[in-house]
Design a protein around this motif. Structure first.
Motif, short mmCIF file in Angstrom:
data_model
loop_
_atom_site.label_atom_id
_atom_site.label_comp_id
_atom_site.label_asym_id
_atom_site.label_seq_id
_atom_site.Cartn_x
_atom_site.Cartn_y
_atom_site.Cartn_z
N ALA A 151 48.11 39.56 83.12
CA ALA A 151 49.02 40.04 84.15
C ALA A 151 50.43 40.01 83.59
O ALA A 151 50.98 38.94 83.34
CB ALA A 151 48.92 39.17 85.40
N MET A 152 51.00 41.17 83.36
CA MET A 152 52.30 41.24 82.72
C MET A 152 53.43 40.95 83.71
O MET A 152 53.44 41.49 84.82
CB MET A 152 52.52 42.63 82.11
N PRO A 153 54.36 40.09 83.33
CA PRO A 153 55.51 39.81 84.21
C PRO A 153 56.32 41.08 84.46
O PRO A 153 56.38 41.97 83.61
CB PRO A 153 56.33 38.78 83.42
N ALA A 154 56.96 41.14 85.60
CA ALA A 154 57.80 42.29 85.92
C ALA A 154 58.96 42.38 84.95
O ALA A 154 59.49 41.35 84.50
CB ALA A 154 58.30 42.19 87.35
N ARG A 155 59.36 43.58 84.59
CA ARG A 155 60.50 43.78 83.70
C ARG A 155 61.80 43.51 84.46
O ARG A 155 61.89 43.78 85.67
CB ARG A 155 60.54 45.22 83.15
N PRO A 156 62.83 42.98 83.80
CA PRO A 156 64.12 42.78 84.47
C PRO A 156 64.80 44.11 84.76
O PRO A 156 64.90 44.97 83.88
CB PRO A 156 64.92 41.95 83.46
N ILE A 157 65.23 44.30 85.98
CA ILE A 157 65.91 45.54 86.38
C ILE A 157 67.27 45.17 86.95
O ILE A 157 67.36 44.53 88.00
CB ILE A 157 65.09 46.33 87.42
#
Length: 493
Positions: free
Chosen positions: A234-240
């Motif tokens: 499960a890939m962590p969300a990218r910083p936006i």
């Protein structure tokens, strides 16, 4: 000055397009890098290392010459300009009695230029410049510009080519596993050839080996075992960031080689799995080479340096690839390790001084006990690594000509000021409190003094530049960017 016999071997390991944060010792929640972790644990980790002009060609010019981008003249990505530098890292070491060898990526012009190496086993990857069939002649066929592809065809069949997986060489959002045996992967090839160099080197001389990997630069094609390590994670969300463009009316994110846009999550997750798989694969192959150094009895007499030429945005702020001033693109891993403790390093420490690609050449020359040539912009980092107090550079000027995204930036490791030269847009990030650059503080009252200080430094750096960016008093937006400065073009004509 050390005698030739007393000089250490030098091993420079570079990877292409690896971010600063993609090591488990850095606390990455997904990627596993046991061998790099060990090099960092027993060596020196420079946590503020940057590529001032973060794409392959200008970054490698800084490595080869020890010069800033203004001095070597490459301020954008331009493969067409010949490399004619009188002083290079391998050239200086060869003159001092080193046996010099490069295996892997050079990315210079002409492609087979040695630039001071005694020998090069070349694999630049799939380079559009060399694969342009409209300009290929019998004497200029792309097969002549690569040593890996003929090697691969001898072992896997004459029909093999670099596009067989259907992945573009710049496709940062599309991934799939390598289909041939792992031993035939270009990452393994670099290590196989580097081990063979240990067999055939001149043992009466110290050696300098540049082991230069193409991966994790796309294509994102890890061997199956490494794909499997991450495909179900499960890939962590990218910083936006609050400044990021969250609209994509043209659906640019669907373009597999896009530099921005809203990429479908499933596709992006697979790309991240491929990218992380390539890094762990690289790590294991670096471990393979460390074992070979032990077997040949040279590990404790070899200084090891590891870094990347630049990073990859990987979807941070809906951006991809490189050439941008943000941490994902410009901030790189950097490790110095001395297994035999020959240099008196303060092993196991982390340093915060801002270092750059230009510092590689003077550092390795210093480690060899050689005089650093006049006119070199970089500095040896050995004093820092020994724990000696030193007045180090107070800031770094970075830039990249990149069309409408052409950018100039200043960082002191604590803050970063960015100016987009075509639009005049400004950004300011507090890297200590906001390391993923989520908040653009350029308009915040609390940061006005810092923004003014860094802007003034950039005005001074750009004063008199041929593009017209600065007159020493202010910045001028809209000036046409140049990929190569005129003094470089004059030298190569």
């Amino acid at each position: 000055m050390l005698s030739t016999e007393a000089r250490p071997n030098l091993l420079l390991i570079t990877v292409d397009q690896m971010r600063y944060d993609c090591m488990s010792i850095e606390g990455h929640p997904i990627v596993d890098t046991p061998n790099l972790d060990e090099l960092a644990r027993t060596g020196i980790r420079f946590e503020r290392a940057y590529s001032a002009t973060p794409s392959c060609v200008p970054a490698r010019a800084a490595i080869f010459t020890g010069l800033s981008q203004v001095s070597h003249g490459r301020v954008g990505y331009d493969v067409s300009v010949p490399w004619r530098y009188d002083t290079t890292l391998p050239g200086e070491l060869a003159r001092a009695g080193y046996h010099t060898q490069c295996v892997g990526k050079m990315h210079v012009n002409p492609t087979r230029s040695l630039l001071g190496f005694h020998n090069v086993r070349l694999h630049d990857g799939y380079t559009l410049y060399n694969r342009n069939r409209t300009r290929i002649t019998a004497a200029n066929h792309f097969d002549h510009a690569d040593d890996y592809l003929p090697w691969l065809r001898e072992r896997a069949g004459a029909e093999q080519d670099m596009l067989d997986l259907g992945l573009d060489c710049n496709a940062s959002t599309v991934a799939r596993p390598w289909t041939l045996p792992e031993s035939l992967h270009p990452t393994n090839w670099v290590v196989t050839e580097s081990i063979d160099f240990l067999r055939r080197r001149d043992t009466t001389k110290p050696f300098f080996l540049w082991m230069s990997f193409v991966r994790p630069h796309p294509p994102l094609d890890p061997p199956q075992a490494y794909w499997d390590m991450y495909a179900q994670e499960a890939m962590p969300a990218r910083p936006i960031g609050d400044w990021a463009d969250t609209n994509d009316p043209g659906l640019e994110g669907l373009n597999p080689v896009t530099g921005k846009g809203l990429v479908p999550k499933r596709r992006l997750d697979r790309a991240l799995a491929g990218y992380y798989g390539l890094i762990t694969h690289l790590d294991h192959q670096i471990g393979r080479y460390m074992q070979a150094l032990r077997e040949y009895g040279v590990l404790n007499n070899t200084i090891i340096m590891f870094t990347s030429d630049h990073g990859d945005m990987l979807g941070d702020h809906h951006l991809y690839r490189k050439a941008l001033p943000y941490e994902g693109s410009a901030h790189v891993p950097f490790i110095l390790n001395d297994p035999g403790n020959q240099l008196g390093l303060a092993r196991g420490t982390k340093l915060q001084e801002v270092i750059e690609m230009r510092d590689i050449m003077p550092t390795l020359l210093d480690a060899a006990g050689l005089t650093i040539p006049d006119g070199i912009d970089g500095e040896s980092i050995l004093g820092l690594a020994r724990g000696e107090k030193k007045d180090w550079r107070h800031y770094l000027h970075g830039e990249h000509a990149y069309g409408m995204q052409s950018n100039q930036w200043i960082t002191d490791g604590r803050h970063k000021y960015i100016w987009y030269s075509q639009t005049g847009e400004e950004q300011l990030f507090d890297l200590l409190h906001d390391p993923t650059e989520l908040h653009n503080a350029i308009g915040d009252e609390a940061y006005q003094e810092e923004a003014s200080r860094l802007r003034t430094l950039l005005i001074q750096e750009l004063n008199g530049r041929e593009e017209g960016y600065s007159d020493g008093e202010r910045l001028y937006a809209g000036c046409k960017p140049k990929l190569s400065l005129q003094h470089l073009l004059d030298r190569t004509n």
